[in-house]
Design a protein around this motif. Structure first.
Motif, short mmCIF file in Angstrom:
data_model
loop_
_atom_site.label_atom_id
_atom_site.label_comp_id
_atom_site.label_asym_id
_atom_site.label_seq_id
_atom_site.Cartn_x
_atom_site.Cartn_y
_atom_site.Cartn_z
N GLY A 188 0.83 -1.19 0.00
CA GLY A 188 0.00 0.00 0.00
C GLY A 188 0.86 1.24 0.00
N ASN A 189 1.80 1.32 0.93
CA ASN A 189 2.69 2.48 1.02
C ASN A 189 3.99 2.29 0.23
OD1 ASN A 189 3.94 0.63 2.66
ND2 ASN A 189 4.24 2.01 4.38
N ALA A 190 4.15 1.13 -0.40
CA ALA A 190 5.34 0.83 -1.19
C ALA A 190 5.01 -0.29 -2.16
CB ALA A 190 6.50 0.41 -0.29
N VAL A 191 5.80 -0.39 -3.21
CA VAL A 191 5.76 -1.53 -4.12
C VAL A 191 7.14 -2.16 -4.03
CG1 VAL A 191 5.55 -2.28 -6.51
CG2 VAL A 191 4.02 -0.51 -5.63
N SER A 192 7.16 -3.48 -3.85
CA SER A 192 8.41 -4.18 -3.55
C SER A 192 8.58 -5.43 -4.37
CB SER A 192 8.43 -4.62 -2.07
OG SER A 192 8.26 -3.54 -1.20
N ILE A 193 9.85 -5.81 -4.53
CA ILE A 193 10.18 -7.16 -4.95
C ILE A 193 11.01 -7.76 -3.82
CG2 ILE A 193 10.05 -6.76 -7.42
CD1 ILE A 193 13.13 -6.60 -7.48
N TYR A 194 10.81 -9.04 -3.59
CA TYR A 194 11.58 -9.79 -2.60
C TYR A 194 12.23 -10.96 -3.33
CZ TYR A 194 8.94 -7.41 1.08
OH TYR A 194 8.39 -6.47 1.91
N PHE A 195 13.48 -11.25 -2.97
CA PHE A 195 14.15 -12.42 -3.51
C PHE A 195 15.32 -12.77 -2.61
CE2 PHE A 195 15.78 -8.64 -5.58
CZ PHE A 195 17.16 -8.78 -5.53
N ARG A 196 15.86 -13.96 -2.81
CA ARG A 196 16.99 -14.43 -2.01
C ARG A 196 18.28 -14.36 -2.82
NH1 ARG A 196 15.42 -15.75 2.98
NH2 ARG A 196 13.22 -16.30 3.15
N ASP A 197 19.33 -13.84 -2.17
CA ASP A 197 20.64 -13.78 -2.83
C ASP A 197 21.24 -15.18 -2.91
OD1 ASP A 197 22.02 -14.40 -0.42
OD2 ASP A 197 22.62 -12.34 -0.04
N PRO A 198 22.42 -15.36 -3.49
CA PRO A 198 22.97 -16.71 -3.68
C PRO A 198 23.17 -17.52 -2.40
CG PRO A 198 24.08 -15.20 -5.15
CD PRO A 198 23.19 -14.37 -4.23
N GLU A 199 23.22 -16.88 -1.24
CA GLU A 199 23.36 -17.64 0.01
C GLU A 199 22.08 -17.63 0.84
OE1 GLU A 199 26.98 -16.88 2.16
OE2 GLU A 199 28.20 -17.52 0.45
N GLY A 200 20.97 -17.23 0.23
CA GLY A 200 19.67 -17.35 0.89
C GLY A 200 19.24 -16.16 1.73
N ASN A 201 20.00 -15.07 1.73
CA ASN A 201 19.58 -13.87 2.46
C ASN A 201 18.48 -13.18 1.66
OD1 ASN A 201 21.74 -13.98 4.52
ND2 ASN A 201 23.04 -13.65 2.75
N VAL A 221 13.70 -4.89 -2.56
CA VAL A 221 13.96 -3.67 -3.30
C VAL A 221 12.59 -3.03 -3.48
CG1 VAL A 221 14.90 -2.65 -5.40
CG2 VAL A 221 15.96 -4.70 -4.43
N PHE A 222 12.47 -1.75 -3.09
CA PHE A 222 11.14 -1.15 -3.03
C PHE A 222 11.14 0.29 -3.51
CE2 PHE A 222 13.11 0.14 0.86
CZ PHE A 222 12.59 1.39 1.15
N MET A 223 9.94 0.74 -3.86
CA MET A 223 9.69 2.14 -4.21
C MET A 223 8.60 2.64 -3.28
SD MET A 223 8.21 3.73 -7.74
CE MET A 223 6.58 4.26 -7.32
N ASP A 224 8.86 3.75 -2.59
CA ASP A 224 7.86 4.35 -1.72
C ASP A 224 6.72 4.94 -2.54
OD1 ASP A 224 8.89 3.96 0.88
OD2 ASP A 224 10.30 5.61 0.61
N MET A 225 5.53 4.91 -1.99
CA MET A 225 4.37 5.55 -2.58
C MET A 225 4.15 6.90 -1.89
SD MET A 225 3.02 3.45 -4.84
CE MET A 225 4.67 3.09 -5.34
N PRO A 226 3.41 7.82 -2.48
CA PRO A 226 3.21 9.14 -1.87
C PRO A 226 2.13 9.14 -0.78
CG PRO A 226 2.21 9.08 -4.04
CD PRO A 226 2.92 7.77 -3.86
N ARG A 277 1.73 10.63 2.61
CA ARG A 277 3.04 10.38 3.25
C ARG A 277 3.50 11.63 3.99
NH1 ARG A 277 7.01 6.80 3.35
NH2 ARG A 277 6.02 5.46 1.83
N ALA A 278 3.24 12.81 3.42
CA ALA A 278 3.64 14.07 4.08
C ALA A 278 2.95 14.21 5.44
CB ALA A 278 3.33 15.26 3.18
N GLN A 279 1.67 13.89 5.50
CA GLN A 279 0.95 13.98 6.77
C GLN A 279 1.51 12.97 7.76
OE1 GLN A 279 -3.30 13.43 6.51
NE2 GLN A 279 -3.58 13.60 8.72
#
Length: 186
Positions: free
Chosen positions: A112-125, A129-134, A171-173
């Protein structure tokens, strides 16, 4: 607030470090896929370190350190989150990550307040990566979103989800409220 740490810039998050099994593989992933730069590297006793940054004002934002046990199957890192300025950049990171054979568990979501992608790096961490919404809406909240839609459709879906929440506001409020809560002057 009178405590010295209560001042706005008295305590600012700077960087994090984590242990890795294969430092060359992980350094390659963070430099080639996420475009970090190696700012330094070397040994501190038996530990090999690689310092990475994407900010010329920060010597390092991530430190990779050898020493993660080979038999450790669970990463204690919940997530490492990186902000991007727009949907085009978010899609580019997704494209680069999906092209990497050692990346797993790709999920596209809106909070709602962001759009994200989630994934695991080569060792599973897990990386976010996200973009904030206004706008703001209370968390936790996570719904799937199709990033292959147009920018307008993605933004409309994120906004509709946020507006469906009882604490929706700009977001400003929300930032003004947090400034007051934390005792900072505007």
């Amino acid at each position: 607030m009178s405590h010295p740490l209560a001042q706005r810039n008295a305590l600012v998050f700077s960087h994090m470090g984590f242990y890795v099994r294969d430092i060359a593989r992980m350094a390659r992933f963070y430099t080639e896929v996420l475009c970090f730069f190696v700012t330094d590297r070397g040994d501190l006793g038996p530990v090999e370190l690689v310092f990475l940054s994407r900010d010329p004002a920060e010597h390092h934002q991530i430190v990779l350190a050898t020493g993660r046990p080979a038999d450790l199957s669970f990463s204690v890192i919940n997530q490492i989150s990186l902000r991007v300025p727009d949907l085009a950049t978010l899609r580019e990171v997704r494209r680069r990550a999906l092209a990497e054979p050692d990346v797993s568990d790709m999920v596209c979501a809106t909070h709602g307040n962001a759009v994200s992608i989630y994934f695991r790096d080569p060792e599973g961490n897990r990386l976010e990566v996200f973009m904030d919404m206004p706008w703001y809406c209370e968390q936790p909240l996570r719904e799937p979103i199709d990033l292959d839609q147009s920018d307008e459709a993605v933004m409309a879906a994120a906004e509709a989800l946020a507006r469906s929440r009882p604490k929706f506001r700009s977001r400003a409020q929300w930032q003004a409220e947090m400034t007051a809560l934390m005792g900072y002057s505007a």
